[in-house]
Motif scaffolding. Structure first.
Motif, short mmCIF file in Angstrom:
data_model
loop_
_atom_site.label_atom_id
_atom_site.label_comp_id
_atom_site.label_asym_id
_atom_site.label_seq_id
_atom_site.Cartn_x
_atom_site.Cartn_y
_atom_site.Cartn_z
N PHE A 138 -2.40 -13.89 -4.52
CA PHE A 138 -1.39 -13.09 -5.22
C PHE A 138 -0.82 -12.00 -4.31
CE2 PHE A 138 -3.44 -14.09 -9.57
CZ PHE A 138 -2.56 -15.12 -9.78
N ALA A 139 -1.73 -11.34 -3.56
CA ALA A 139 -1.28 -10.25 -2.67
C ALA A 139 -0.40 -10.79 -1.56
CB ALA A 139 -2.50 -9.54 -2.09
N VAL A 140 -0.82 -11.88 -0.91
CA VAL A 140 -0.05 -12.46 0.20
C VAL A 140 1.27 -13.01 -0.32
CG1 VAL A 140 -0.01 -14.32 1.91
CG2 VAL A 140 -2.09 -12.96 1.59
N GLN A 141 1.24 -13.62 -1.50
CA GLN A 141 2.46 -14.16 -2.10
C GLN A 141 3.50 -13.06 -2.29
OE1 GLN A 141 1.75 -15.74 -6.00
NE2 GLN A 141 3.70 -16.83 -6.11
N THR A 142 3.04 -11.91 -2.77
CA THR A 142 3.95 -10.78 -2.97
C THR A 142 4.41 -10.20 -1.64
OG1 THR A 142 2.78 -10.24 -5.02
CG2 THR A 142 4.19 -8.53 -4.09
N LEU A 143 3.51 -10.18 -0.67
CA LEU A 143 3.80 -9.55 0.62
C LEU A 143 4.84 -10.32 1.42
CD1 LEU A 143 2.99 -7.28 2.62
CD2 LEU A 143 1.25 -8.84 3.51
N ILE A 144 4.71 -11.65 1.48
CA ILE A 144 5.59 -12.43 2.34
C ILE A 144 6.63 -13.24 1.55
CG2 ILE A 144 3.84 -12.57 4.14
CD1 ILE A 144 3.23 -15.39 3.31
N GLY A 145 6.58 -13.15 0.21
CA GLY A 145 7.60 -13.78 -0.60
C GLY A 145 7.53 -15.29 -0.63
N THR A 146 6.34 -15.85 -0.49
CA THR A 146 6.19 -17.30 -0.52
C THR A 146 5.65 -17.75 -1.87
OG1 THR A 146 5.22 -19.18 0.65
CG2 THR A 146 3.83 -17.24 0.36
N GLY A 147 5.48 -19.04 -2.05
CA GLY A 147 4.90 -19.57 -3.27
C GLY A 147 3.40 -19.38 -3.29
N PHE A 148 2.77 -19.64 -4.45
CA PHE A 148 1.33 -19.47 -4.58
C PHE A 148 0.56 -20.42 -3.65
CE2 PHE A 148 -2.78 -20.58 -6.53
CZ PHE A 148 -3.35 -19.32 -6.66
N THR A 274 -5.04 3.93 -16.76
CA THR A 274 -4.59 4.87 -17.78
C THR A 274 -3.07 4.85 -17.97
OG1 THR A 274 -4.37 6.72 -16.21
CG2 THR A 274 -6.52 6.43 -17.28
N ILE A 275 -2.35 4.24 -17.01
CA ILE A 275 -0.89 4.22 -17.10
C ILE A 275 -0.31 2.80 -17.16
CG2 ILE A 275 -0.55 6.46 -16.00
CD1 ILE A 275 -0.05 5.02 -13.36
N ALA A 276 -1.10 1.80 -16.75
CA ALA A 276 -0.59 0.43 -16.75
C ALA A 276 -1.75 -0.55 -16.74
CB ALA A 276 0.32 0.18 -15.54
N PHE A 277 -1.54 -1.71 -17.33
CA PHE A 277 -2.52 -2.79 -17.29
C PHE A 277 -2.07 -3.77 -16.22
CE2 PHE A 277 -4.75 -6.61 -18.44
CZ PHE A 277 -5.97 -6.15 -18.92
N ILE A 278 -2.83 -3.83 -15.13
CA ILE A 278 -2.44 -4.64 -13.98
C ILE A 278 -3.15 -5.98 -14.03
CG2 ILE A 278 -2.30 -4.73 -11.48
CD1 ILE A 278 -0.63 -2.54 -12.84
N GLY A 279 -2.43 -7.05 -14.24
CA GLY A 279 -3.02 -8.37 -14.32
C GLY A 279 -3.23 -9.02 -12.97
N THR A 280 -2.32 -8.79 -12.03
CA THR A 280 -2.42 -9.34 -10.68
C THR A 280 -1.92 -8.29 -9.69
OG1 THR A 280 -0.17 -10.23 -10.54
CG2 THR A 280 -1.82 -11.62 -11.64
N PRO A 281 -2.18 -8.47 -8.40
CA PRO A 281 -1.63 -7.54 -7.42
C PRO A 281 -0.11 -7.41 -7.51
CG PRO A 281 -3.32 -8.87 -6.39
CD PRO A 281 -3.10 -9.44 -7.77
N THR A 282 0.56 -8.47 -7.94
CA THR A 282 2.02 -8.43 -8.08
C THR A 282 2.44 -7.35 -9.06
OG1 THR A 282 2.09 -10.81 -7.66
CG2 THR A 282 4.06 -9.82 -8.58
N ASP A 283 1.63 -7.15 -10.12
CA ASP A 283 1.97 -6.15 -11.12
C ASP A 283 1.93 -4.74 -10.56
OD1 ASP A 283 2.23 -8.18 -12.95
OD2 ASP A 283 0.19 -7.97 -13.73
N LEU A 284 1.12 -4.51 -9.53
CA LEU A 284 1.09 -3.19 -8.90
C LEU A 284 2.47 -2.83 -8.35
CD1 LEU A 284 -2.27 -3.11 -6.92
CD2 LEU A 284 -1.60 -1.55 -8.74
N VAL A 285 3.15 -3.83 -7.81
CA VAL A 285 4.48 -3.60 -7.24
C VAL A 285 5.49 -3.34 -8.34
CG1 VAL A 285 6.31 -4.59 -5.84
CG2 VAL A 285 3.92 -5.04 -5.26
N GLY A 286 5.44 -4.16 -9.38
CA GLY A 286 6.44 -4.05 -10.42
C GLY A 286 6.25 -2.88 -11.35
N GLN A 287 4.99 -2.41 -11.54
CA GLN A 287 4.74 -1.42 -12.57
C GLN A 287 4.27 -0.05 -12.04
OE1 GLN A 287 2.34 -2.82 -15.88
NE2 GLN A 287 2.82 -4.95 -15.40
N VAL A 288 3.72 0.01 -10.84
CA VAL A 288 3.08 1.25 -10.41
C VAL A 288 3.63 1.79 -9.10
CG1 VAL A 288 0.90 2.36 -9.83
CG2 VAL A 288 0.97 0.64 -11.63
N LEU A 289 3.63 0.99 -8.06
CA LEU A 289 3.85 1.50 -6.71
C LEU A 289 5.31 1.39 -6.26
CD1 LEU A 289 0.72 -0.08 -4.99
CD2 LEU A 289 0.93 2.22 -5.93
N PRO A 290 5.79 2.39 -5.52
CA PRO A 290 7.14 2.31 -4.94
C PRO A 290 7.14 1.44 -3.70
CG PRO A 290 6.11 4.40 -4.37
CD PRO A 290 5.15 3.71 -5.30
#
Length: 467
Positions: A138-148, A274-290
Motif C-alpha cells: 500500500f505504501a509503495v503503491q502510493t509512493l510511486i503511483g503503480t498498481g497493487f 483521534t482525528i481520522a480512521f486510517i484503513g491503509t497507508p494511502t488514507d494517511l495521504v488523503g486524510q491526514v498528511l500534507p
C-alpha cells in the motif's frame, strides 16, 4: 591502490562478513563462529517495531475502541512492556546453547511435541509476512503511483532477499534502519501529535459492550500480543553471540529497543486515531498528511515493513526446519516467502482491519502458554543432561491445558467467542493471561519430581564429602 586505514579495514571486513550468505541452519553455532554484542538486539528490535503495524495497533485504541489518547497511551505503555519483557527474556536463551528457542522447546515438550509449536510459528511467520507485505505494498503503491501487483512484488522480493542472505545481513540492515527510520518518522510524529486531539476522552459509543475496562484491557492485550508474537523468534537473533554474553545486558537492550519503538509508533497511531480512521497507508495521504510529508511518510512505511518482515521470513524458515522438514535454509526461506505472498495477495483484496485485530489476539492465545512453559523450564527446573527427550514431554500437556483453559475467554468476533467472553465482554481480553498462568502453574507442578530428585542428588553428594 589506496591503502585503507585500520578503521576502514574493520568496517570493510564487517560488511563482508555481514553480507556473506549464511550457511548454518538450526544446528548449534560453534564457539569459534560466535561474535557480536548485546547492543545489536536494541537496534534490531527498535527497527522492527518502528513500522505501520505498530501504528495501526495504536490506532485501534482510539479510533475503534473509543479510548481517549491519554488512556490509550497508558494501555500502550503497559501492553508494550509485557511484550518487550517477553522478547528481552527469550533473547537471553540464544547465547548459552547457540540455538533458537524452538530447538530448546524439545526439552519440555518432547521431540514430536515441539514440532507442533514449530509448525504454528511457521504459519504465524507466513501470516505476519502477508500482513506486512500488504502494508508495504500500500505504501509503495502510493509512493510511486503503480498498481497493487507491482508494489506487492517489489516489497515481497526485498523481504525474501534480506532473509536469504541471513543472520549477519539482517543485523546490519536493522542497525542502519535504527538511524534512518527515526529521521523518516520524525515529521509525521510532529504533525500527528500537534494536529490530533490529545485531550480526547473516552467514547462509550465506540467501545460498545466492552465498556471502559474492557476496551482498556483489549488494547493492552493487542499491544502485548503484537510484541509477544516476536518472542518465539528472539533467540534466533542472539544464537551467534558468545556464550559469555551478559544476560542482564542482553535483556535490557532487547527490552528497551522493543518498548521504545512500540510505544513511540503506537502512541502516534493512537493520536492520529483521534482525528481520522486510517484503513491503509494511502488514507494517511488523503486524510491526514500534507504533500511532501506524505511522500516521506510513505517511504518510511515502505522501508519499515520490509525490515520488519524479513524477520518473519528468516525465523519462519528456521521453524519449518525444526518442524522436521528436510531442506536447506534458503529453500525454507523461499517457502515462507511464497506462502506468505499468496496469503497477502488474497488478503490484500479484502477488509484488512478486522482480520488484523483478530490475528493479533489469536497470536497471544497460543504463544502465551508456550512461553510460560519455556520460562518455567528455564528458571525453575534444574538443568540436566538429557540423553534423548521423549516424544511428548510434560510441557506439551501443560501447553495444551493452558490453551484449553483460555477457550471460554477467547473473543474473535466472526470467528469464535467463548461463553465467558460472550456473557462478560470485558473479560474477552483475558484469554492470553489465563493461558499463560494455567500453563505455567501446571508445568511447575508436573516438573516438581524433577526438582525433588535434583535436590536429593545434591544432598547425597554433600553427605559423601569427608569432613
Amino acid at each position: 591502490m589506496t591503502r585503507q586505514g585500520p578503521l576502514a579495514q574493520r568496517l570493510t571486513a564487517a560488511v563482508r562478513s555481514a553480507t556473506a550468505v549464511e550457511t548454518s541452519g538450526v544446528e548449534p553455532i560453534p564457539a569459534d563462529d560466535r561474535e557480536g554484542g548485546p547492543g545489536s538486539s536494541f537496534t534490531l528490535w527498535f527497527s522492527s517495531n518502528v513500522q505501520f503495524s505498530s501504528l495501526t495497533s495504536g490506532m485501534l485504541a482510539t479510533a475503534a475502541f473509543g479510548l481517549g489518547w491519554t488512556q490509550a497511551l497508558l494501555a500502550i505503555v503497559f501492553g508494550s512492556a509485557v511484550g518487550a519483557a517477553a522478547i528481552g527474556i527469550t533473547s537471553t536463551f540464544g547465547p548459552p546453547k547457540g540455538v533458537g528457542l524452538l530447538v530448546q522447546t524439545r526439552l519440555p515438550l518432547g521431540r514430536r511435541g515441539a514440532a507442533i509449536p514449530a509448525v504454528l510459528v511457521f504459519f504465524k511467520a507466513c501470516a505476519w509476512f502477508a500482513v506486512n507485505s500488504i502494508l508495504g505494498a500500500f505504501a509503495v503503491q502510493t509512493l510511486i503511483g503503480t498498481g497493487f501487483g507491482p508494489a506487492f512484488a517489489l516489497v515481497t522480493v526485498a523481504q525474501v532477499a534480506i532473509a536469504l542472505v541471513g543472520y549477519g545481513f539482517i543485523h546490519l540492515v536493522q542497525k542502519a534502519m535504527a538511524l534512518v527510520l527515526p529521521l523518516l518518522f520524525i515529521g509525521v510524529s510532529l504533525y500527528g501529535y500537534t494536529e490530533s486531539d490529545l485531550g480526547s476522552g473516552f467514547d462509550p459509543g465506540k467501545a460498545g459492550p466492552l465498556g471502559f475496562v474492557g476496551a482498556f484491557a483489549l488494547v493492552v492485550a493487542i499491544q502485548a500480543a503484537r510484541a509477544l508474537s516476536f518472542s518465539s523468534y528472539a533467540a534466533d537473533y542472539t544464537r551467534y553471540m558468545p556464550v559469555d554474553t551478559p544476560p542482564r545486558k542482553l535483556f535490557l537492550y532487547a527490552f528497551t529497543g522493543t518498548w521504545l519503538g512500540s510505544v513511540w509508533i503506537a502512541s502516534l497511531g493512537a493520536a492520529i486515531g483521534t482525528i481520522a480512521f486510517i484503513g491503509t497507508p494511502t488514507d494517511l495521504v488523503g486524510q491526514v498528511l500534507p504533500g511532501t510529508l506524505a511522500t516521506v511518510t510513505m517511504l518510511a512505511l515502505g522501508v519499515s515493513t520490509i525490515t520488519s518482515s524479513c524477520l518473519d521470513c528468516y525465523s519462519g524458515a528456521l521453524a519449518w526446519l525444526i518442524a522436521g522438514v528436510k531442506m536447506a535454509r534458503w529453500q525454507a526461506v523461499l517457502v515462507v516467502g511464497g506462502l506468505g505472498s499468496a496469503i497477502g495477495w488474497f488478503a490484500g483484496q479484502g477488509d484488512y482491519w478486522k482480520s488484523f485485530e483478530n490475528f493479533l489476539i489469536i497470536l497471544g492465545n497460543w504463544i502465551a502458554p508456550w512461553l510460560a512453559v519455556m520460562l518455567v523450564q528455564r528458571f525453575l527446573v534444574p538443568a540436566r543432561d538429557e540423553e534423548e527427550p521423549p516424544n511428548f514431554g510434560p510441557g506439551f500437556a501443560s501447553w495444551l491445558l493452558g490453551l484449553l483453559a483460555a477457550v471460554p475467554f477467547m473473543s474473535q468476533p466472526g470467528v469464535f467467542v467463548g461463553p465467558i467472553a460472550e456473557s462478560h465482554p470485558a473479560l474477552g481480553a483475558c484469554a492470553a493471561a489465563v493461558a499463560f498462568l494455567t500453563a505455567g502453574l501446571i508445568h511447575y507442578a508436573l516438573t516438581r519430581k524433577s526438582r525433588t530428585r535434583a535436590t536429593t542428588r545434591t544432598t547425597d553428594t554433600h553427605e559423601e564429602i569427608p569432613a
